[in-house]
Design an enzyme around this catalytic site. Structure first.
Site, PDB file in Angstrom:
ATOM      1  N   LYS A 111      12.988   8.540  62.769  1.00  0.00           N
ATOM      2  CA  LYS A 111      13.373   8.000  64.079  1.00  0.00           C
ATOM      3  C   LYS A 111      12.174   7.469  64.846  1.00  0.00           C
ATOM      4  O   LYS A 111      12.286   6.472  65.564  1.00  0.00           O
ATOM      5  CB  LYS A 111      14.126   9.057  64.900  1.00  0.00           C
ATOM      6  CG  LYS A 111      15.498   9.315  64.315  1.00  0.00           C
ATOM      7  CD  LYS A 111      16.449   9.955  65.272  1.00  0.00           C
ATOM      8  CE  LYS A 111      17.841   9.971  64.644  1.00  0.00           C
ATOM      9  NZ  LYS A 111      18.825  10.688  65.390  1.00  0.00           N
ATOM     10  N   LYS A 194      21.487   6.131  55.296  1.00  0.00           N
ATOM     11  CA  LYS A 194      22.610   6.888  55.868  1.00  0.00           C
ATOM     12  C   LYS A 194      23.405   6.027  56.853  1.00  0.00           C
ATOM     13  O   LYS A 194      22.826   5.258  57.609  1.00  0.00           O
ATOM     14  CB  LYS A 194      22.020   8.099  56.611  1.00  0.00           C
ATOM     15  CG  LYS A 194      23.033   9.103  57.096  1.00  0.00           C
ATOM     16  CD  LYS A 194      22.361  10.218  57.894  1.00  0.00           C
ATOM     17  CE  LYS A 194      22.229   9.847  59.349  1.00  0.00           C
ATOM     18  NZ  LYS A 194      22.120  10.961  60.286  1.00  0.00           N
ATOM     19  N   LYS A 197      25.179   6.038  63.739  1.00  0.00           N
ATOM     20  CA  LYS A 197      25.717   5.356  64.922  1.00  0.00           C
ATOM     21  C   LYS A 197      24.669   4.474  65.580  1.00  0.00           C
ATOM     22  O   LYS A 197      25.021   3.565  66.314  1.00  0.00           O
ATOM     23  CB  LYS A 197      26.334   6.309  65.938  1.00  0.00           C
ATOM     24  CG  LYS A 197      25.820   7.684  66.054  1.00  0.00           C
ATOM     25  CD  LYS A 197      26.567   8.409  67.161  1.00  0.00           C
ATOM     26  CE  LYS A 197      26.763   9.862  66.861  1.00  0.00           C
ATOM     27  NZ  LYS A 197      25.501  10.614  66.730  1.00  0.00           N
TER      28      LYS A 197
END
Ligand code: AQP
Length: 331
Positions: A111, A194, A197
């Site tokens: 991230k 993956k 969202k």
């Protein structure tokens, strides 16, 4: 007695990944013990969130839990920021968590990416808050998707660190439960990534609120290869996109990947994709409509969240009281 805890961030539209990797597997667990399902908004703000969107997504996650079959008569549904003990225990646990343990966490690396120096401290210490979420309820079982396995192992290490530091056997070491046929649903645009969202491409995911037409279109456009479907699972190993679609089909149909391949062996994606879209719509369509109904009844939704808050707070504050005593905080 089993105590089950899990949660989802209201950081975007819930996806098929959240459904197959998490929510769908929670439903039968409600029969096995006491279950707490949280909307983890404190986790969501580790990445900037628009305040108006955050509010509406928090309610949307609650409505989706209910629409999928979480029963508020059996389980608690509540918002993380409504129970302040999560954040309080996270601070205490952060004083026992070596930086070296956090440096190993791959989610932070993914991230933060190249912006590591600019990433917030909260993004880095996210797994400590997650450990607090779990430990504050003396949770025994945590059903999550495969991506959360590393964080769950850390939660166990942190529980052990507390028990050692205070020479006690206080925190239960929680068991991760990676359940279901599709514990890691992959992006529709890249079978090695993956489904998420926060992926910038909406075509990479199926959102739980997508219309039938959007589902049809996204499955039609999903990346695949020109080969027909093989007859055995081994041959899917080098075809990540094919493997992903077949696994999604199996998870939705609640059968094995082998069974799907028996049925579709030799089919081209032009034949398989419409069947997958049809199956998906038959399952997600009713959930979407039920979610909309719940969202129209905000009073009832908020009542459920308040009841969840009260009961979760009672459990969490009892744990915190013991933690204060063990640490030596003045009572
Ligand atoms: N693609 C996935 N396949 C299987 N399980 C998944 N989960 C999420 N994506 C998949 C599971 O859903 C639960 C809640 O996850 P989360 O939304 O709180 O956080 P996340 O894992 O970081 O999910 P996202 O979609 O990638 O969120 P963003 O983009 O906001 O960071 C967990 O049990 C997770 O395993």
């Amino acid at each position: 007695m089993k105590r089950i805890f899990s949660g989802i961030q209201p950081s975007g539209n819930l996806t098929l990944g959240n459904y197959l990797g998490a929510i769908k597997n929670w439903i039968p667990l409600q029969k096995e013990g006491e279950a707490l399902f949280c909307i983890v908004d404190l986790h969501a703000i580790t990445i900037p969130q628009d305040p108006i969107m955050l509010k509406s997504r928090t309610l949307e996650v609650a409505a989706t839990y209910l629409a999928c079959g979480i029963d508020p008569q059996k389980s608690l549904i509540f918002v993380q920021s409504h129970v302040s003990q999560h954040a309080e225990l996270a601070w205490i646990l952060s004083c026992l968590t070596p930086l070296g343990w956090l440096n190993r966490m791959t989610q932070f690396k993914d991230k933060a990416g190249k912006q590591r120096e600019q990433a917030a401290l909260g993004l880095y210490s996210y797994p400590v808050l997650q450990a607090a979420d779990i430990l504050v309820y003396q949770t025994t079982h945590v059903p999550v998707g495969e991506d959360q396995k590393q964080h769950l192992e850390l939660a166990r290490d942190i529980a052990g660190a507390f028990n050692r530091a205070y020479n006690c056997n206080f925190f239960i070491l929680p068991e991760p439960q990676i359940l279901g046929i599709a514990p890691r649903v992959m992006s529709l645009r890249d079978g090695t990534k993956k489904m998420s969202k926060s992926d910038p491409s909406d075509l990479s995911r199926i959102n739980m609120m997508d219309s039938d037409e959007e589902i049809n279109q996204k499955i039609r456009k999903a990346k695949t290869d020109p080969e027909p479907l093989p007859g055995n699972v081994g041959e899917l190993a080098t075809r990540p996109e094919a493997q992903n679609l077949v696994t999604i089909y199996a998870a939705l149909a609640e059968c094995s990947v082998e069974k799907v391949l028996q049925e579709f062996k030799g089919s081209l994606f032009s034949a398989f994709k419409p069947k997958l879209a049809e199956l998906m719509i038959s399952i997600l369509g009713p959930i979407r409509e039920e979610t909309k109904k719940w969202l129209q009844d905000k009073v009832e939704l908020e009542t459920i969240l308040r009841v969840g808050q009260q009961q979760a707070t009672a459990k969490a504050s009892s744990t915190l009281k013991d933690v204060h005593r063990l640490i030596g905080f003045l009572q």
